[in-house]
Design an enzyme around this catalytic site. Structure first.
Site, PDB file in Angstrom:
ATOM      1  N   PRO A  27     -69.513  12.675  35.093  1.00 29.21           N
ATOM      2  CA  PRO A  27     -69.001  13.367  33.899  1.00 29.21           C
ATOM      3  C   PRO A  27     -69.559  14.785  33.825  1.00 29.21           C
ATOM      4  CG  PRO A  27     -70.745  11.842  33.289  1.00 29.21           C
ATOM      5  CD  PRO A  27     -70.503  11.630  34.751  1.00 29.21           C
ATOM      6  N   ASP A  60     -73.763  18.345  35.329  1.00 30.94           N
ATOM      7  CA  ASP A  60     -73.741  16.898  35.116  1.00 30.94           C
ATOM      8  C   ASP A  60     -74.173  16.621  33.674  1.00 30.94           C
ATOM      9  OD1 ASP A  60     -74.173  14.164  35.054  1.00 30.94           O
ATOM     10  OD2 ASP A  60     -75.204  14.075  36.980  1.00 30.94           O
ATOM     11  N   HIS A  61     -73.227  16.141  32.847  1.00 30.62           N
ATOM     12  CA  HIS A  61     -73.508  15.967  31.421  1.00 30.62           C
ATOM     13  C   HIS A  61     -74.414  14.761  31.139  1.00 30.62           C
ATOM     14  CE1 HIS A  61     -73.187  17.091  27.372  1.00 30.62           C
ATOM     15  NE2 HIS A  61     -71.893  17.355  27.297  1.00 30.62           N
ATOM     16  N   ARG A  62     -74.672  13.939  32.130  1.00 32.33           N
ATOM     17  CA  ARG A  62     -75.603  12.835  31.932  1.00 32.33           C
ATOM     18  C   ARG A  62     -77.043  13.339  31.831  1.00 32.33           C
ATOM     19  NH1 ARG A  62     -74.241   9.392  37.177  1.00 32.33           N
ATOM     20  NH2 ARG A  62     -74.606  11.502  38.008  1.00 32.33           N
ATOM     21  N   VAL A  63     -77.280  14.525  32.401  1.00 28.49           N
ATOM     22  CA  VAL A  63     -78.635  15.070  32.493  1.00 28.49           C
ATOM     23  C   VAL A  63     -78.780  16.369  31.714  1.00 28.49           C
ATOM     24  CG1 VAL A  63     -80.423  15.858  34.090  1.00 28.49           C
ATOM     25  CG2 VAL A  63     -78.857  14.046  34.788  1.00 28.49           C
TER      26      VAL A  63
END
Length: 464
Positions: free
Chosen positions: A266, A436-439
């Site tokens: 994502p 990376d939108h998770r991080v």
């Protein structure tokens, strides 16, 4: 750097010819008697992402004697061509996978006989390329093979002249044998109408690389040079045959896999406008010292990442992320048949001038397809610059295993409003970061871009 190639011994002595012991078998350990050694040489794994390799050229022919440390074959991995050296003495008995063909990692590509008398026996045992052994079945015995990327002499753009050949450099074609050249060198020679048999290579073991072809073309007779150029200013014929379907190269397959893998991450994108007048002025001062704009941008990015380590982090398992201990700036480079990202390691710690020299060396090796895996797989943050083509803005796809990639557009004169209400002209460039939108979250990425803009707009720290 050396790699292990799996190999197996093929027993060649019938059991009926083995001497029977007169002692009871209960008093003896079980042994395996091998009168002669015929080894299966397997396709090596030259990188962590390599699933198959392509044989670019066999540097030895069937029946040739091999000495320990001699280069045997040039293998194209997913990112580079590598020379493979044998760690055994023997004879190249049989080539299973010919030049231009591919084989999965772990499948046999040739047979190595221990003695000249065993060559014919090895040939009789040569399997077809389709009937390959599995890697697991070959795990009992390993044959060590090393990949060697010989030192490539780096020539700066200001010194680009005819290549001087030392006496230690040998022609890539001797005694009528096959020409050993990189794929790009072969393509370039074809376009220039140059016969590679007369070119002396400066690559590993006399291998011809692109700069050798360019040097030879520059010193070619007038008739040859004229024949290579289209007459009358007419546009050159297309290099491809329209309407044909072309399979992916090994590198294109690797790029395809990485791009598909990136779709599972994502991502989001943030753009920023940066004024480059001060950076442009600095570049004019240091350009004569060999500094490139790529090195300037990499250095500025690395210094900004020092203050925002989360943007230099990476998530690989979807459950945790790593604050990378090094700031390694990967920079996308277009090469013949694909794309590769040479890495400027520890870019925050290396001075600007050394960084520029290293970058020129990496580009030279990338175009000759001589990069080692650690020179293109260790990036923690990626730059993609299309500004030299006049592109003002674009988005880049996030490489798997990294946290962010920055797309850099061209610096262009722009009318801007000043704080006192006046209108002025400034050079500005657009940068877009895919993360990376998770991080990484929006506020963190915005803060990183603000820091980057401050460094570029006041670049005094770049030359420290």
């Amino acid at each position: 750097m050396s790699h292990l190639l799996q190999s197996t011994f093929i027993p060649t002595t019938p059991t009926t010819l083995r001497r029977r012991s007169v002692f009871p078998t209960t008093h003896l350990r079980k042994t395996h008697v091998v009168e002669s050694k015929i080894r299966e040489i397997f396709m090596p794994a030259l990188s962590s992402t390599m699933t198959e390799g392509k044989i670019i050229s066999w540097m030895k022919t069937e029946g040739d004697k091999l000495a320990k440390g001699e280069s045997v074959v040039v293998v194209e991995s997913d990112k580079a061509d590598m020379d493979v050296e044998s760690f055994y003495d023997g004879y190249l008995a049989s080539i299973i996978v010919p030049e231009g063909s591919s084989a999965p990692v772990g499948s046999p590509i040739a047979l190595l006989a221990e003695s000249e008398d065993e060559i014919s026996l090895a040939k009789s045992k040569t399997p077809t390329p389709t009937s390959t052994s599995t890697p697991a079945a070959a795990a009992a015995v390993t044959e060590e093979v090393s990949t060697v990327a010989a030192a490539v002499t780096v020539t700066s753009s200001s010194d680009a002249g005819p290549v001087k050949m030392a006496s230690s450099i040998h022609p890539a074609s001797e005694g009528g044998k096959r020409v050993v050249a990189s794929p790009y060198a072969k393509k370039l020679a074809k376009e220039l109408g140059l016969d590679l048999r007369g070119v002396v290579g400066s690559g590993p073991n006399g291998r011809i690389v692109a700069k050798d072809v360019e040097a030879a073309a520059g010193s070619a007779p007038i008739g040859v040079a004229a024949a290579a150029k289209p007459s009358g200013g007419a546009p050159a014929a297309p290099a491809v045959e329209l309407g044909t379907t072309v399979p992916f190269t090994t590198m294109q397959n690797a790029v395809s896999r990485n791009m598909v893998e990136s779709l599972a991450v994502p991502t989001f994108r943030v753009g920023y406008t940066i004024t480059t007048n001060a950076l442009d002025a600095l570049y004019k001062k240091v350009k004569s010292k060999g500094v490139t704009m790529t090195a300037l941008l990499a250095k500025a990015t690395a210094l900004a990442l020092v203050k925002h380590p989360v943007v230099n982090s990476s998530c690989r398992d979807g459950k945790s992320f790593t604050y990378n201990s090094s700031i390694n700036i990967a920079v996308a480079v277009a090469i013949d048949g694909g794309l590769i990202t040479p890495v400027l390691q520890d870019a925050d710690k290396v001075d600007l001038y050394s960084l520029s020299r290293k970058w020129k060396e990496l580009v030279d090796k990338a175009r000759a397809k001589q990069l080692q895996p650690h020179e293109y797989t260790t990036g923690t943050f990626t730059l993609s610059n299309l500004g030299m083509f006049g592109v003002d803005r674009f988005d880049a796809i996030l490489p798997p295993g990294t946290g962010a990639i920055m797309a850099v557009g061209a610096s262009q004169p722009t009318l801007v409003g000043t704080k006192d209400g006046q209108i002025g002209m400034k050079n500005q460039m657009q940068v877009n970061v895919t993360a990376d939108h998770r991080v990484i979250y929006g506020a963190e990425l915005a803060a990183f871009l603000q820091t980057l803009a401050q460094i570029i707009e006041d670049p005094k720290d770049l030359t420290l």
